[in-house]
Design an enzyme around this catalytic site. Structure first.
Site: not given
Ligand code: CO
Length: 162
Positions: A52, A57, A95-96, A137-138, A141
Site C-alpha cells: 500500500g 509518502q 513501511c516504505l 496503516h495507510e 498516514h
Molecule cells: Co506506511
C-alpha cells in the site's frame, strides 16, 4: 495519457509524513493531475514492492491511498472507516517510509469503510485480515501517524543496500 512515473518515497523523519492530509474536493476528482498521481503511486508501490502507499509518502498531503489488492490496484480517495471490529490482532508491519524497520501493531481485525474510487464513484467496502490492516496503516498516514508510533517489538534490520 502520460506514462506512469516512479516517484521518490519520503522517509522518516520528514515533516510531510506528520501533517494531516486534506480531502480531495469534488472538482479535483475529474482532474487529470489526480489520475496521473494515482497511476504514479500505483507504479511506485509495485516497483518498491509495497502492499500500500499513501499520498503523503510521495509528498502530497491529500487523502488518497493505493492498495495492492488481489484484483489489482485499488485507489481509495477520501477513505473513511465507519465500523471497526471489537476483535483486534497484533501483526508485524513495515513501511516504505520507515525502511529496514518492523514492528507489531494491534489493529481491529475487520473494518467497514466508504471511499471514492478512481472513477469518482462512492463505494462501500468491508475488509478483513491483511486488507483491513493495510487500509488502516495507510489511513494512519493521512493523519500523520506512522506504525512506529503504535508498534511493539520494533526491530531494525541493518542493511546498506536494501
Ligand atoms: Co506506511
Amino acid at each position: 495519457m502520460a506514462k506512469a512515473k516512479t516517484l521518490t518515497i519520503i522517509t522518516y523523519p520528514a515533516a510531510t509524513l506528520r501533517q494531516k492530509s486534506r480531502p480531495l474536493k469534488e472538482a479535483e476528482l475529474i482532474d487529470a493531475e489526480i489520475d496521473q498521481l494515482i497511476l504514479d503511486m500505483a507504479q511506485t508501490m509495485k516497483v518498491k514492492d509495497g502492499v500500500g502507499l499513501a499520498a503523503p509518502q510521495v509528498g502530497k498531503n491529500l487523502r488518497l491511498i493505493v492498495i495492492n489488492h488481489e484484483n489489482g490496484t485499488l485507489a481509495l480517495i477520501n477513505p473513511q472507516i465507519n465500523w471497526r471490529s471489537l476483535l483486534k490482532r497484533w501483526e508485524e508491519e513495515g513501511c516504505l517510509s520507515v525502511p529496514n524497520c518492523y514492528g507489531e501493531v494491534k489493529r481491529p481485525k475487520a473494518i467497514r469503510l466508504t471511499f471514492i474510487d478512481s472513477a469518482g464513484q462512492r463505494k462501500n467496502l468491508k475488509a478483513k485480515g491483511l486488507l483491513a490492516r493495510v487500509i488502516q496503516h495507510e489511513i494512519d498516514h493521512l493523519d500523520g501517524v506512522l506504525f512506529i508510533d503504535k508498534a511493539r517489538r520494533i526491530k531494525k534490520i541493518n542493511s546498506a543496500d536494501n
